[in-house]
Scaffold this active site. Structure first.
Site, PDB file in Angstrom:
ATOM      1  N   ASP A   1      -3.468 -11.986  -3.685  1.00 35.75           N
ATOM      2  CA  ASP A   1      -2.510 -12.963  -3.163  1.00 35.75           C
ATOM      3  C   ASP A   1      -2.993 -13.584  -1.861  1.00 35.75           C
ATOM      4  OD1 ASP A   1      -1.019 -11.952  -5.230  1.00 35.75           O
ATOM      5  OD2 ASP A   1       0.754 -11.506  -4.018  1.00 35.75           O
TER       6      ASP A   1
ATOM      7  N   HIS B   1      -4.748  -8.366  -1.527  1.00 38.80           N
ATOM      8  CA  HIS B   1      -4.744  -9.622  -0.771  1.00 38.80           C
ATOM      9  C   HIS B   1      -6.168  -9.968  -0.342  1.00 38.80           C
ATOM     10  CE1 HIS B   1      -0.697  -7.928  -0.454  1.00 38.80           C
ATOM     11  NE2 HIS B   1      -0.270  -9.171  -0.337  1.00 38.80           N
TER      12      HIS B   1
HETATM   13 ZN   LIG Z   1       1.836 -13.374  -0.279  1.00 42.48          ZN
END
Ligand SMILES: [Zn+2]
Length: 256
Positions: free
Chosen positions: A64, A210
């Site tokens: 992400d 991430h």
């Molecule tokens: Zn996010």
């Protein structure tokens, strides 16, 4: 908060059975014999998911908040060296800033998903602002790679069930959460992130990470090799859910 879940239908699971038989660790298109004639029909039955079918050792690794100008290319190198497909939930304004990275993702077999334009708490937005967050992002992705994302990951995992149903009805997108979270954003160190991912993985897992965090990138070689050693195959989220690809090109609202 909770989001409604749907149980996977047998047709999607059947495709996964076929997909799981491909050569390790990557899933090339030619290794998926039970192709769906209409991917929209597969994904169209799903409003919101946290994971995939659990009957085969296939999982998805998702990243992400990118793309990031240096971390994301480093991650793509790591994935390419292992022939592993991943899914990138990009923030729209980052996607607009780094379209070449999106093109590389697609060229190398990855899926791109929608993670909103500016990463707000979507539960605070009304319908028109919510759709604007989604549409601006999808348009940036389409502009870069001529493909429309079919899955949405709400920032912070926050989305009301009514919003998920609206997005499914209005944009035919599947809200995609996760069921393995190594909490890499707390920066516990690459070794800890890798151990958490490998130990918590299971059939059908959707793993959250991430690519804006450098320690997460450094954790990936160990994490990915550990998952392969445990016998898992890698699929993008849409492939995990039973589609052959994430591409969808027929939304009328896309003009790019
Ligand atoms: Zn996010």
């Amino acid at each position: 908060m909770t989001i409604e879940r749907r149980v996977f239908l047998s047709r999607a699971a059947g495709c996964l059975v076929a997909a799981g038989l491909g050569a390790r660790p990557a899933l090339a298109d030619s290794e998926i014999p039970d192709r769906q004639s209409d991917d929209d029909a597969v994904l169209g039955r799903l409003v919101s998911v946290t994971g995939g079918p659990r009957n085969r050792p296939v999982l998805s690794v998702t990243f992400d908040d990118g793309p990031h100008p240096t971390n994301t290319p480093a991650l793509l190198d790591i994935l390419r060296a292992r022939r592993i497909r991943a899914t990138f939930y990009v923030v729209g304004r980052n996607a607009a800033a780094w379209p070449d990275l999106l093109r590389r993702m697609v060229d190398e077999g990855h899926e791109i998903g929608n993670h909103s334009w500016s990463h707000p708490r979507l539960t605070l937005l009304g319908e028109s602002d919510l759709l604007r967050q989604i549409d601006r992002t999808s348009e940036a992705i389409y502009k870069a790679v001529k493909k429309v994302p079919v899955t949405l990951r709400p920032p912070y995992g926050l989305l009301r069930p009514s919003q998920a149903r609206m997005i499914h009805a209005r944009r035919a997108m599947v809200t995609t959460l996760w069921d393995v979270d190594p909490r890499d954003w707390q920066r516990p160190g690459p070794g800890v992130v890798a151990r958490r991912i490998v130990s918590a993985a299971h059939n059908g897992a959707i793993i959250l990470a991430h690519d804006i965090h450098r320690p997460t990138i450094r954790a990936m070689p160990t994490a990915l090799d550990g998952l392969s050693e445990r016998g898992f195959h890698f699929a993008t989220v849409s492939m995990l859910l039973g589609a052959r690809d994430w591409s969808r090109k027929r939304f009328g609202w896309v003009t790019g």
